[in-house]
Write a protein that holds these residues in place. Structure first.
Motif, PDB file in Angstrom:
ATOM      1  N   VAL A   7      -8.133  88.562  29.966  1.00  0.00           N
ATOM      2  CA  VAL A   7      -8.764  87.931  31.126  1.00  0.00           C
ATOM      3  C   VAL A   7      -9.094  86.467  30.840  1.00  0.00           C
ATOM      4  N   THR A   8      -8.622  85.616  31.717  1.00  0.00           N
ATOM      5  CA  THR A   8      -9.005  84.205  31.749  1.00  0.00           C
ATOM      6  C   THR A   8      -9.724  83.968  33.068  1.00  0.00           C
ATOM      7  N   GLY A   9     -10.886  83.325  33.016  1.00  0.00           N
ATOM      8  CA  GLY A   9     -11.641  83.116  34.250  1.00  0.00           C
ATOM      9  C   GLY A   9     -12.742  82.098  34.070  1.00  0.00           C
ATOM     10  N   GLY A  10     -13.337  81.720  35.182  1.00  0.00           N
ATOM     11  CA  GLY A  10     -14.413  80.738  35.144  1.00  0.00           C
ATOM     12  C   GLY A  10     -14.800  80.305  36.537  1.00  0.00           C
ATOM     13  N   TYR A  11     -15.134  79.029  36.696  1.00  0.00           N
ATOM     14  CA  TYR A  11     -15.661  78.500  37.943  1.00  0.00           C
ATOM     15  C   TYR A  11     -14.863  77.270  38.370  1.00  0.00           C
ATOM     16  N   PHE A  12     -14.511  77.234  39.662  1.00  0.00           N
ATOM     17  CA  PHE A  12     -13.867  76.050  40.240  1.00  0.00           C
ATOM     18  C   PHE A  12     -12.642  75.602  39.422  1.00  0.00           C
ATOM     19  N   ASN A  13     -11.817  76.605  39.067  1.00  0.00           N
ATOM     20  CA  ASN A  13     -10.590  76.350  38.303  1.00  0.00           C
ATOM     21  C   ASN A  13     -10.838  75.742  36.923  1.00  0.00           C
ATOM     22  N   LEU A  14     -12.079  75.891  36.441  1.00  0.00           N
ATOM     23  CA  LEU A  14     -12.400  75.440  35.092  1.00  0.00           C
ATOM     24  C   LEU A  14     -12.579  76.685  34.219  1.00  0.00           C
ATOM     25  N   PRO A  15     -11.613  77.022  33.372  1.00  0.00           N
ATOM     26  CA  PRO A  15     -11.687  78.256  32.585  1.00  0.00           C
ATOM     27  C   PRO A  15     -12.884  78.256  31.633  1.00  0.00           C
ATOM     28  N   GLN A  52     -13.420  86.278  40.456  1.00  0.00           N
ATOM     29  CA  GLN A  52     -12.072  86.827  40.319  1.00  0.00           C
ATOM     30  C   GLN A  52     -11.380  86.159  39.134  1.00  0.00           C
ATOM     31  N   PRO A  53     -10.806  86.933  38.218  1.00  0.00           N
ATOM     32  CA  PRO A  53     -10.102  86.326  37.081  1.00  0.00           C
ATOM     33  C   PRO A  53      -8.919  85.477  37.537  1.00  0.00           C
ATOM     34  N   TYR A  54      -8.655  84.388  36.809  1.00  0.00           N
ATOM     35  CA  TYR A  54      -7.461  83.597  37.062  1.00  0.00           C
ATOM     36  C   TYR A  54      -6.229  84.362  36.579  1.00  0.00           C
TER      37      TYR A  54
END
Length: 241
Positions: A7-15, A52-54
């Motif tokens: 899983v890669t994820g974060g906020y506002f397309n910033l992992p 939601q995960p990227y």
């Protein structure tokens, strides 16, 4: 029970998270350990569906959140770091709202909660409003709401903040009892000495990556620090990094 895979994820397309993978099984308490900003809260938000995960997949009993969100969430009891209560609702009414949301019978739910209300010393406060509660009491309400859900998986985010020593011991005993019943528990905490008392395995997050995963013995072996506690291992590893 719970599988987090690449899983890669974060906020506002910033992992924030970078391809993390781990699992939680029945009959175990897994400690999610890390400094502020390591990705603990982001991980929890990805699991419960706030984010939601990227990339990557999160499954609960093999089912993804997007497949059946209602069924997925009914299996989770979430205890947040910061209590979230409705100021105009009494304690009893909070339980009524949770029971309706999870389609639980209210009378049966209150009957099941009765011993826990006594354990956490809130049995005489069902008609109180949140304005009358201390911070620790509000945190106990969140614990009781999760108990009402009777989930398969508990996700507990920094549960000891605001709790007095007696309430911390009550919570720890409850978690151990739920583990014995076959529940899975993912617990994020900074209180490493306390986590060491109850956790079966640990996930060490650092800068959004899994630095280590396994039992204390496995982590001691990985970092060649035999006989060292989790607190000392984590401090040394992160400071060296």
């Amino acid at each position: 029970m719970l599988e987090v895979s690449q899983v890669t994820g974060g906020y506002f397309n910033l992992p924030v998270l970078k391809e993390i993978s781990f699992s939680v099984q029945h009959h175990e308490i897994v400690g999610l350990i890390g400094l502020n900003g390591a990705g603990k809260s982001t991980t929890i938000k990805e699991i419960i569906g706030f984010l939601q995960p990227y990339a990557g997949i999160i499954r609960l009993y093999g089912q993804e959140l997007q497949t059946d969100p209602v069924a997925y969430r009914k299996k989770i009891g979430y205890i947040p770091e910061t209590p979230m209560l409705y100021e105009e609702l009494t304690l009893r009414e909070h339980f009524e709202i949770v029971a309706m949301a999870y389609e639980k019978d209210l009378d049966q739910s209150l009957e099941r909660l009765a011993p826990y209300l006594k354990r956490f010393r809130l049995d005489q406060k069902l008609d109180w409003l949140p304005a009358e509660f201390s911070k620790g009491m509000k945190q106990k309400v969140m614990i009781l709401c999760a108990i009402l859900v009777d989930p398969d998986l508990y996700i507990v985010d920094e549960p000891f903040l605001g709790l007095d020593p007696l309430a911390i011991e009550d919570l720890l005993q409850f978690l151990l009892e739920e583990r014995k019943k076959g529940k899975g528990i993912l617990m994020s905490t900074h209180v490493l000495d306390t986590a060491e008392r109850v956790c079966d395995r640990y996930i060490l997050l650092h800068q959004g990556q899994v630095l280590a995963e396994g039992s204390l013995a496995a982590i001691q072996e990985q970092f060649q620090m035999p006989d060292q506690g989790l607190h000392d291992i984590y401090l040394r590893v992160t400071q060296e990094d």
